[in-house]
Write a protein that holds these residues in place. Structure first.
Motif, PDB file in Angstrom:
ATOM      1  N   SER A  51       0.836  -1.204   0.000  1.00 11.31           N
ATOM      2  CA  SER A  51       0.000   0.000   0.000  1.00 11.31           C
ATOM      3  C   SER A  51       0.866   1.247   0.000  1.00 11.31           C
ATOM      4  N   LYS A  52       0.399   2.280  -0.706  1.00 12.15           N
ATOM      5  CA  LYS A  52       1.186   3.509  -0.779  1.00 12.15           C
ATOM      6  C   LYS A  52       1.255   4.201   0.574  1.00 12.15           C
ATOM      7  N   LYS A  53       0.132   4.248   1.279  1.00 13.88           N
ATOM      8  CA  LYS A  53       0.083   4.874   2.598  1.00 13.88           C
ATOM      9  C   LYS A  53      -0.241   3.806   3.637  1.00 13.88           C
ATOM     10  N   ASN A  54       0.549   3.772   4.703  1.00 16.71           N
ATOM     11  CA  ASN A  54       0.394   2.778   5.763  1.00 16.71           C
ATOM     12  C   ASN A  54       0.331   3.498   7.103  1.00 16.71           C
ATOM     13  N   TYR A  55      -0.875   3.564   7.665  1.00 14.55           N
ATOM     14  CA  TYR A  55      -1.081   4.333   8.881  1.00 14.55           C
ATOM     15  C   TYR A  55      -0.803   3.512  10.139  1.00 14.55           C
ATOM     16  N   VAL A  56      -0.262   4.194  11.127  1.00 11.35           N
ATOM     17  CA  VAL A  56       0.020   3.609  12.425  1.00 11.35           C
ATOM     18  C   VAL A  56      -1.232   3.726  13.301  1.00 11.35           C
ATOM     19  N   LEU A  57      -1.484   2.731  14.122  1.00  8.99           N
ATOM     20  CA  LEU A  57      -2.617   2.760  15.045  1.00  8.99           C
ATOM     21  C   LEU A  57      -2.319   3.710  16.203  1.00  8.99           C
ATOM     22  N   GLU A  58      -3.250   4.647  16.462  1.00 10.34           N
ATOM     23  CA  GLU A  58      -3.036   5.654  17.508  1.00 10.34           C
ATOM     24  C   GLU A  58      -4.328   5.937  18.257  1.00 10.34           C
ATOM     25  N   GLU A  59      -4.190   6.429  19.491  1.00 10.25           N
ATOM     26  CA  GLU A  59      -5.348   6.689  20.335  1.00 10.25           C
ATOM     27  C   GLU A  59      -5.266   8.079  20.967  1.00 10.25           C
ATOM     28  N   LEU A  60      -6.418   8.558  21.419  1.00  4.30           N
ATOM     29  CA  LEU A  60      -6.484   9.796  22.188  1.00  4.30           C
ATOM     30  C   LEU A  60      -6.641   9.432  23.659  1.00  4.30           C
ATOM     31  N   PHE A  61      -5.865  10.099  24.530  1.00  2.00           N
ATOM     32  CA  PHE A  61      -5.865   9.776  25.958  1.00  2.00           C
ATOM     33  C   PHE A  61      -6.215  11.018  26.790  1.00  2.00           C
ATOM     34  N   PRO A  62      -7.447  11.117  27.301  1.00  2.00           N
ATOM     35  CA  PRO A  62      -7.762  12.158  28.273  1.00  2.00           C
ATOM     36  C   PRO A  62      -7.021  11.874  29.582  1.00  2.00           C
ATOM     37  N   ALA A  63      -6.834  12.890  30.387  1.00  2.00           N
ATOM     38  CA  ALA A  63      -6.038  12.755  31.613  1.00  2.00           C
ATOM     39  C   ALA A  63      -6.598  11.702  32.563  1.00  2.00           C
ATOM     40  N   ASP A  64      -7.920  11.556  32.585  1.00  2.00           N
ATOM     41  CA  ASP A  64      -8.486  10.607  33.553  1.00  2.00           C
ATOM     42  C   ASP A  64      -8.227   9.146  33.185  1.00  2.00           C
ATOM     43  N   THR A  65      -7.624   8.898  32.016  1.00  2.00           N
ATOM     44  CA  THR A  65      -7.257   7.528  31.638  1.00  2.00           C
ATOM     45  C   THR A  65      -5.755   7.268  31.768  1.00  2.00           C
ATOM     46  N   ALA A  66      -4.982   8.316  32.026  1.00  2.00           N
ATOM     47  CA  ALA A  66      -3.518   8.215  31.962  1.00  2.00           C
ATOM     48  C   ALA A  66      -2.944   7.179  32.922  1.00  2.00           C
ATOM     49  N   ALA A  67      -3.480   7.110  34.132  1.00  2.00           N
ATOM     50  CA  ALA A  67      -2.956   6.177  35.133  1.00  2.00           C
ATOM     51  C   ALA A  67      -3.092   4.726  34.685  1.00  2.00           C
ATOM     52  N   ASP A  68      -4.075   4.441  33.847  1.00  2.00           N
ATOM     53  CA  ASP A  68      -4.294   3.073  33.370  1.00  2.00           C
ATOM     54  C   ASP A  68      -3.263   2.651  32.327  1.00  2.00           C
ATOM     55  N   TYR A  69      -2.618   3.623  31.686  1.00  2.00           N
ATOM     56  CA  TYR A  69      -1.727   3.307  30.569  1.00  2.00           C
ATOM     57  C   TYR A  69      -0.263   3.661  30.800  1.00  2.00           C
ATOM     58  N   ILE A  70       0.028   4.443  31.817  1.00  2.00           N
ATOM     59  CA  ILE A  70       1.380   4.980  31.966  1.00  2.00           C
ATOM     60  C   ILE A  70       2.456   3.905  32.088  1.00  2.00           C
ATOM     61  N   ASP A  71       2.142   2.804  32.742  1.00  2.00           N
ATOM     62  CA  ASP A  71       3.158   1.757  32.927  1.00  2.00           C
ATOM     63  C   ASP A  71       3.530   1.068  31.616  1.00  2.00           C
ATOM     64  N   ASN A  72       2.700   1.187  30.613  1.00  2.00           N
ATOM     65  CA  ASN A  72       2.971   0.562  29.319  1.00  2.00           C
ATOM     66  C   ASN A  72       3.682   1.484  28.336  1.00  2.00           C
ATOM     67  N   ARG A  73       3.916   2.724  28.732  1.00  2.00           N
ATOM     68  CA  ARG A  73       4.576   3.651  27.804  1.00  2.00           C
ATOM     69  C   ARG A  73       6.062   3.357  27.793  1.00  2.00           C
ATOM     70  N   LYS A  74       6.578   3.015  26.620  1.00  2.00           N
ATOM     71  CA  LYS A  74       7.996   2.642  26.494  1.00  2.00           C
ATOM     72  C   LYS A  74       8.878   3.820  26.090  1.00  2.00           C
ATOM     73  N   TYR A  75       8.281   4.988  25.964  1.00  2.00           N
ATOM     74  CA  TYR A  75       9.051   6.117  25.447  1.00  2.00           C
ATOM     75  C   TYR A  75       8.609   7.401  26.117  1.00  2.00           C
TER      76      TYR A  75
END
Length: 317
Positions: free
Chosen positions: A293-317
């Motif tokens: 495919s000519k264009k290949n999009y990366v999967l991305e999400e929007l994170f409001p602050a009230d969800t941050a604690a649920d995901y912070i440990d998985n952030r590798k960068y």
């Protein structure tokens, strides 16, 4: 192509690149490493474009200088590498060197930011983010959030810290944010300047906002490093980030998630840098002569602050 986070808990359906009887020499030049996002992107590419995966990676960094980046791509052509890949600093000015690569029979994979050439046969494929959609999503969240605060203000004053002007990330995010907020009708931009996607740019811009005594309600920073730089300035001047000024940022680095947990950033629109596996797979596909495919999009999400604690440990960068 959709990219799952590498070891981040997200399902990854992409297969490992198979080993080749001959190593494919790939010349890759990054735009710069002045942000945590760029460093994570480089590390992801290095971890996946390996000899084990059939790739001999020649890595270079242009340190945010377009002429340097052009020169490096020219050198890859002279070295007769098997494939060239790069993250363009700006979108324009690539046509001549891409024609040279095509004439030399060297395939090209564009990463992250798109190039504008008027001829999409000059490169094989692009891997990256839908920056316009990122802008739309971030602004849509902001519109709903400001409504939820119940403010009786007729207009919200907005400061926009742009990325490197002319880059597709800046162009897409700026367009998306401006279009959505204009449609909403109750937002006005009182400050708009580039911060070049780095923390120093965020610091300098926030200092200018304060010197000009602009009463801003919202800061939109087109990457986390600029937002974090702005937060430093706010706190030194008795301003409570995330409360006195609503902050929306882009990228999704670990420090930004920590800032959300601490109540200093209100929302982050992710821009996923973990594209190394996608690049390694694309190199294999292109070099085998298979369609891609000519264009290949990366999967991305929007994170409001009230969800941050649920995901912070998985952030590798």
């Amino acid at each position: 192509m959709a990219c799952g986070k590498e070891d981040s808990g997200r399902k990854d359906n992409s297969s490992e690149p198979s080993k080749s009887s001959r190593l494919v020499t790939v010349g890759y030049v990054q735009s710069g490493t002045g942000s945590a996002w760029s460093l994570a992107n480089v590390e992801s590419i290095k971890q996946n474009c390996t000899e084990e995966n059939g790739i001999n990676l020649i890595y270079e960094c242009a340190e945010d200088d377009f002429d340097t980046q052009l020169s490096i791509v020219h050198s890859f052509i002279e070295q007769k590498v098997d494939l060239i890949s790069f993250t363009p600093i700006v979108s324009e000015g690539w046509e001549d060197v891409l024609k040279e690569a095509k004439e030399a029979g060297i395939p090209v994979i564009i990463m992250d930011r798109m190039v504008e050439t008027g001829d999409d046969t000059l490169f094989n494929c692009w891997i990256g983010s839908n920056f316009l959609l990122e802008g739309y999503k971030a602004a849509d969240w902001l519109i709903d959030y400001m409504k939820s605060l119940g403010s009786k203000k007729d207009k919200f004053n907005v400061a926009l810290f742009q990325g490197a002007l002319g880059s597709s990330a800046e162009v897409g995010r700026t367009q998306g944010v401006e279009e959505m907020l204009k449609t909403a009708g109750n937002f006005r931009f009182v400050y708009k300047e580039t911060g070049n996607f780095n923390r120093a740019g965020g610091i300098n811009n926030m200092e200018k906002v304060l010197r000009q005594k602009l009463d801003i309600d919202v800061l939109i920073a087109e990457n986390d490093d600029m937002a974090l730089g702005a937060i430093e300035v706010m706190e030194k001047n008795g301003i409570k980030p995330g409360k006195d000024i609503v902050i929306v940022s882009f990228d999704g680095i670990h420090d930004a998630f920590q800032a959300m947990v601490d109540g200093k950033i209100n929302c982050v629109m992710e821009c996923n840098p973990l594209t190394g596996k996608l690049l390694a797979n694309a190199v294999k596909t292109v070099m085998d002569g298979n369609p891609i495919s000519k264009k290949n999009y990366v999967l991305e999400e929007l994170f409001p602050a009230d969800t941050a604690a649920d995901y912070i440990d998985n952030r590798k960068y």
